[in-house]
Design a protein around this motif. Structure first.
Motif, mmCIF file in Angstrom:
data_model
loop_
_atom_site.group_PDB
_atom_site.id
_atom_site.type_symbol
_atom_site.label_atom_id
_atom_site.label_comp_id
_atom_site.label_asym_id
_atom_site.label_seq_id
_atom_site.Cartn_x
_atom_site.Cartn_y
_atom_site.Cartn_z
ATOM 1 N N ASN A 178 0.785 -1.351 -0.056
ATOM 2 C CA ASN A 178 0.005 -0.110 0.030
ATOM 3 C C ASN A 178 0.875 1.312 0.011
ATOM 4 O O ASN A 178 0.724 2.224 -0.690
ATOM 5 C CB ASN A 178 -0.767 -0.004 1.264
ATOM 6 N N GLN A 179 2.048 1.225 0.809
ATOM 7 C CA GLN A 179 2.815 2.394 0.999
ATOM 8 C C GLN A 179 3.590 2.602 -0.391
ATOM 9 O O GLN A 179 3.667 3.734 -0.871
ATOM 10 C CB GLN A 179 3.786 2.039 2.160
ATOM 11 N N LEU A 180 4.015 1.439 -0.912
ATOM 12 C CA LEU A 180 4.860 1.775 -2.496
ATOM 13 C C LEU A 180 4.136 1.952 -3.628
ATOM 14 O O LEU A 180 4.643 2.628 -4.207
ATOM 15 C CB LEU A 180 5.441 0.137 -2.561
ATOM 16 N N LEU B 211 -10.703 -0.300 -2.206
ATOM 17 C CA LEU B 211 -10.237 0.516 -3.088
ATOM 18 C C LEU B 211 -9.218 1.529 -2.726
ATOM 19 O O LEU B 211 -9.941 2.320 -2.199
ATOM 20 C CB LEU B 211 -11.236 0.971 -4.272
ATOM 21 N N ALA B 212 -7.836 1.597 -2.914
ATOM 22 C CA ALA B 212 -7.282 2.697 -2.523
ATOM 23 C C ALA B 212 -6.112 3.254 -3.675
ATOM 24 O O ALA B 212 -6.259 2.560 -4.698
ATOM 25 C CB ALA B 212 -6.101 2.063 -1.434
ATOM 26 N N GLY B 213 -5.897 4.512 -3.400
ATOM 27 C CA GLY B 213 -4.821 5.220 -4.283
ATOM 28 C C GLY B 213 -5.365 5.608 -5.516
ATOM 29 O O GLY B 213 -4.983 5.731 -6.649
ATOM 30 N N VAL B 214 -6.791 5.984 -5.514
ATOM 31 C CA VAL B 214 -7.599 6.602 -6.575
ATOM 32 C C VAL B 214 -6.989 8.067 -6.525
ATOM 33 O O VAL B 214 -6.664 8.844 -5.568
ATOM 34 C CB VAL B 214 -8.952 6.752 -6.267
ATOM 35 N N PRO B 215 -6.418 8.537 -8.067
ATOM 36 C CA PRO B 215 -5.812 9.665 -8.053
ATOM 37 C C PRO B 215 -6.391 10.890 -7.439
ATOM 38 O O PRO B 215 -7.517 10.912 -7.605
ATOM 39 C CB PRO B 215 -5.607 9.661 -9.507
ATOM 40 N N CYS C 88 -6.611 4.925 1.907
ATOM 41 C CA CYS C 88 -5.633 3.599 1.729
ATOM 42 C C CYS C 88 -5.802 2.602 2.929
ATOM 43 O O CYS C 88 -6.487 2.560 3.745
ATOM 44 C CB CYS C 88 -4.203 4.074 1.461
ATOM 45 N N LEU C 89 -5.077 1.533 2.533
ATOM 46 C CA LEU C 89 -5.150 0.433 3.426
ATOM 47 C C LEU C 89 -4.571 0.830 4.935
ATOM 48 O O LEU C 89 -5.188 0.334 5.989
ATOM 49 C CB LEU C 89 -4.387 -0.821 3.080
ATOM 50 N N ASN C 90 -3.545 1.624 4.825
ATOM 51 C CA ASN C 90 -3.223 2.135 6.168
ATOM 52 C C ASN C 90 -4.106 2.808 6.920
ATOM 53 O O ASN C 90 -4.164 2.713 8.166
ATOM 54 C CB ASN C 90 -1.977 3.121 5.746
ATOM 55 N N CYS C 91 -5.080 3.632 6.393
ATOM 56 C CA CYS C 91 -6.050 4.057 7.173
ATOM 57 C C CYS C 91 -6.799 3.176 8.068
ATOM 58 O O CYS C 91 -7.401 3.738 9.257
ATOM 59 C CB CYS C 91 -7.086 4.649 6.244
ATOM 60 N N LEU C 92 -6.860 1.983 7.707
ATOM 61 C CA LEU C 92 -7.633 0.829 8.530
ATOM 62 C C LEU C 92 -6.815 0.563 9.857
ATOM 63 O O LEU C 92 -7.530 -0.134 10.518
ATOM 64 C CB LEU C 92 -8.249 -0.031 7.553
ATOM 65 N N TYR C 93 -5.590 0.788 9.640
ATOM 66 C CA TYR C 93 -4.845 0.300 10.880
ATOM 67 C C TYR C 93 -4.121 1.367 11.709
ATOM 68 O O TYR C 93 -3.738 1.176 12.896
ATOM 69 C CB TYR C 93 -3.408 -0.334 10.160
ATOM 70 N N ARG D 57 -16.174 5.960 5.200
ATOM 71 C CA ARG D 57 -15.614 6.427 6.731
ATOM 72 C C ARG D 57 -14.283 5.694 6.998
ATOM 73 O O ARG D 57 -13.836 6.207 8.048
ATOM 74 C CB ARG D 57 -16.924 5.954 7.466
ATOM 75 N N HIS D 58 -13.833 4.898 6.340
ATOM 76 C CA HIS D 58 -12.645 4.397 6.585
ATOM 77 C C HIS D 58 -11.355 5.408 6.445
ATOM 78 O O HIS D 58 -10.345 5.223 6.877
ATOM 79 C CB HIS D 58 -12.135 3.045 5.870
ATOM 80 N N ILE D 59 -11.826 6.557 5.757
ATOM 81 C CA ILE D 59 -10.619 7.564 5.254
ATOM 82 C C ILE D 59 -10.024 8.078 6.631
ATOM 83 O O ILE D 59 -10.697 8.782 7.562
ATOM 84 C CB ILE D 59 -11.239 8.449 4.309
ATOM 85 N N ASN D 60 -8.716 7.894 6.893
ATOM 86 C CA ASN D 60 -8.101 8.775 8.084
ATOM 87 C C ASN D 60 -7.319 9.978 7.754
ATOM 88 O O ASN D 60 -6.440 9.707 7.034
ATOM 89 C CB ASN D 60 -7.255 7.407 8.811
#
Length: 582
Positions: free
Chosen positions: A434-436, A459-463, A468-473, A570-573
């Motif tokens: 996700n970071q890369l 779905l992450a990284g939409v321009p 992103c996935l990290n938002c959930l962690y 709502r997952h967006i951090n």
């Protein structure tokens, strides 16, 4: 009552009622199931009709045939060899009739026959000819085709196929030699003996029957009546040795599809014709137009193409041409990742890069997409072979390596992908990916929870969009267990049958398939511009089996009713270290 006896009673009653209706219409019995009579056709007169009731009647349509005394060919009347024509009243699919009233259905079928013929004689339905052209194309030769029907007239190639399958054509029409060899290799067919052929797209649909096109002269008249004379003259100027094949297409007015058919032009049948067709020209340099002019009375043979080109197959199966050129990186070719790749391929994606270091093992056979014969092969390689054999036109690169190793060694180049599918089941690895990938291209992270509990698709990284996935962690500056999961943190829900190497998460192929379907549909919507922000999809199944084994639901899982699909943003951090600056 046994089912055979029950069916016999139903069919006996239906046959009796149908026979009573036919008798009332003046039909006479030729046998128990075949009846002959007549129909009065407006502005034409009486025609002879034969009605045959199939053994499965009333659950199958009757066969209706008429004597061919018509001045011209008519739509929806299939020519037969005995001087009769079979009237198309439907094939049963998409057509409803009441099987409890077989007499009424016979009446309706005869009325439909009369209406079809009257409309044909009045030329009300002649626009239907192009739609059913191939149904009445009685070809002497059958050829497989992967030809792209778009574009201008051009040289194409006919080659020989060696196949053990008796039903498969023994020749292949292709755009070029390289394409033919790649396609045949994917199917395990040797391809040999390439010969030039010609492709000629006509501008206008053919709205007449071609039963009478029997000679070179008939063929030339046909293409000149329906095509561009300038393009036809250009292609006929080419020197080309006979025999050859003309692949011909015409557009269907209501769609982007084309009808593809052909003619085989044989070599001159006599020495005199051979000499005349090449007189005055250097060897192999006689223009095709000159050769055909000399051979006007020679016969031509109709060619039927069994089409395997992606434009045709996608159009028939509901695929989407607009996404054909998208390139997808699939990381993790297990039960979930393999199914996502297959669904994307069936939707129209043709370019994949598959990455997985693991071997396909017998333990996974019931849960995995791949069949038994791939056991022992690397998953990425096996999936590439499967997809390329399953879907014509698919191009699959594969890397039997870990994704981080592949990226570090630049074996996997991430500069040319439109989407990454990540389905490894390894949370720390997926966070790193996700970071890369973030800011380079969108990613879909797909995961399944145990024992039918559910699945998640992010779905992450939409321009230009956060999420992103990290938002959930991320929680403050720390990482915590995934907040989307339905399983409460701190529980080991894995099973182990063979030590450390035999650990697995207990989920069914139905769970994998549900997650794959939602993932593929989300990817298609992204490619079509219908998804413009980061989305979390979670499907919640049933918690009964999960809780029966003593496991506990998370706070999120305990609030969701069974059999629910949740879509949220709502997952967006806003404090996410990876995507907050978006």
């Amino acid at each position: 009552m046994k089912i055979p006896d029950q069916l016999a009673n139903i069919q006996s009653r239906a046959l009796r009622l149908a026979q009573e209706t036919l008798k009332a219409r003046g039909f006479t019995s030729l046998s128990n199931q075949e009846w002959e009579g007549s129909l009065d056709i407006q502005n034409f007169g009486s025609i002879q009709v034969t009605v045959t009731l199939p053994p499965e009647f009333p659950d199958s349509l009757p066969d209706v045939r008429v004597v061919d005394n018509f001045p011209t060919p008519l739509p929806h009347l299939e020519p037969l060899k005995n001087g009769k024509r079979k009237v198309c009243i439907g094939d049963g699919e998409g057509l409803f009739w009441n099987p409890e009233r077989p007499g009424d259905f016979i009446q309706e079928a005869l009325d439909r026959v009369r209406e079809t013929i009257e409309d044909g004689l009045a030329k009300k339905n002649h626009d239907d000819f192009p739609q059913e052209f191939l149904a009445y194309w009685n070809a002497e030769i059958t050829v497989a085709s992967i030809l792209d029907v778009n574009g201008l007239p051009r040289d194409v190639w006919i080659s020989k196929l060696s196949s053990e399958k008796s039903w498969f054509p023994r020749q292949l029409l292709s755009n070029n030699k390289r394409e033919a060899k790649a396609w045949a290799t994917n199917l395990g067919f040797p391809v040999t003996d390439f010969q030039k052929a010609l492709y000629l797209p006509l501008e206008k649909p053919i709205a007449v029957s071609l039963e009478k096109v029997e000679t070179v002269q008939d063929f030339l008249s046909l293409i000149k009546d329906h095509g561009s004379l300038a393009l036809i003259n250009k292609i006929l100027k080419r020197p080309l040795q006979l025999p050859t094949v003309f692949a011909i297409s015409f557009p269907l007015s209501e769609s982007l599809n084309h009808v593809l058919f052909g003619f085989s032009i044989p070599a001159p049948s006599t020495r005199e014709l051979r000499n005349k067709s090449t007189a005055g020209f250097r060897p192999n340099r006689a223009p095709l137009r000159h050769q055909l002019r000399v051979m006007q009375k020679e016969p031509v043979f109709k060619v039927k193409f069994e089409r395997f080109d992606i434009h045709y197959l996608l159009g028939r199966s509901g695929g989407i041409m607009d996404i054909q050129e998208k390139k997808v990186l699939v990381i993790g070719c297990g039960s979930v990742g393999s199914r996502i790749a297959e669904k994307l391929a069936s939707s129209g994606i043709t370019r994949f890069c598959l990455v997985d270091p693991d071997e396909y093992k017998n333990d996974n056979v019931y849960r995995h997409l791949l069949p038994l014969q791939f056991v022992g092969m690397n998953k990425a390689k096996a999936l590439a072979v499967y997809l390329q054999g399953r879907f014509p036109g698919i191009q699959c690169q594969f890397h039997p390596t870990g994704i981080l190793e592949g990226l570090n060694n630049e074996v996997v180049c991430i500069d040319d992908f439109d989407l990454a599918i990540v389905a490894t089941g390894i949370e720390t690895l997926e966070l790193r990916l996700n970071q890369l990938f973030y800011g380079r291209f969108p990613s879909i992270f797909a995961s399944v929870e145990p024992l039918g509990l559910g699945g998640h698709i992010l779905l992450a990284g939409v321009p230009g969009q956060s999420g992103c996935l990290n938002c959930l962690y991320q929680n403050g500056q720390d990482l915590v267990p995934n907040r989307a999961f339905f399983t409460a943190p701190g529980q080991d829900v894995r099973r182990n049958h063979a030590g450390c190497g035999g650990t697995f998460l207990p989920f069914s192929p139905l769970d994998a398939d549900r997650t794959a379907l939602e993932s593929a549909q989300l990817a298609v919507r992204l490619f079509l511009g219908e998804e413009v922000q980061s989305i979390l999809l979670s499907w919640f199944g049933e918690s009964t089996a999960f809780e029966k084994e003593g496991f506990k639901l998370s706070s999120r899982g305990s609030k969701i009713p069974p059999r629910t699909l949740i879509r949220e943003e709502r997952h967006i951090n806003s404090n996410c270290k990876v995507c907050a600056d978006q």
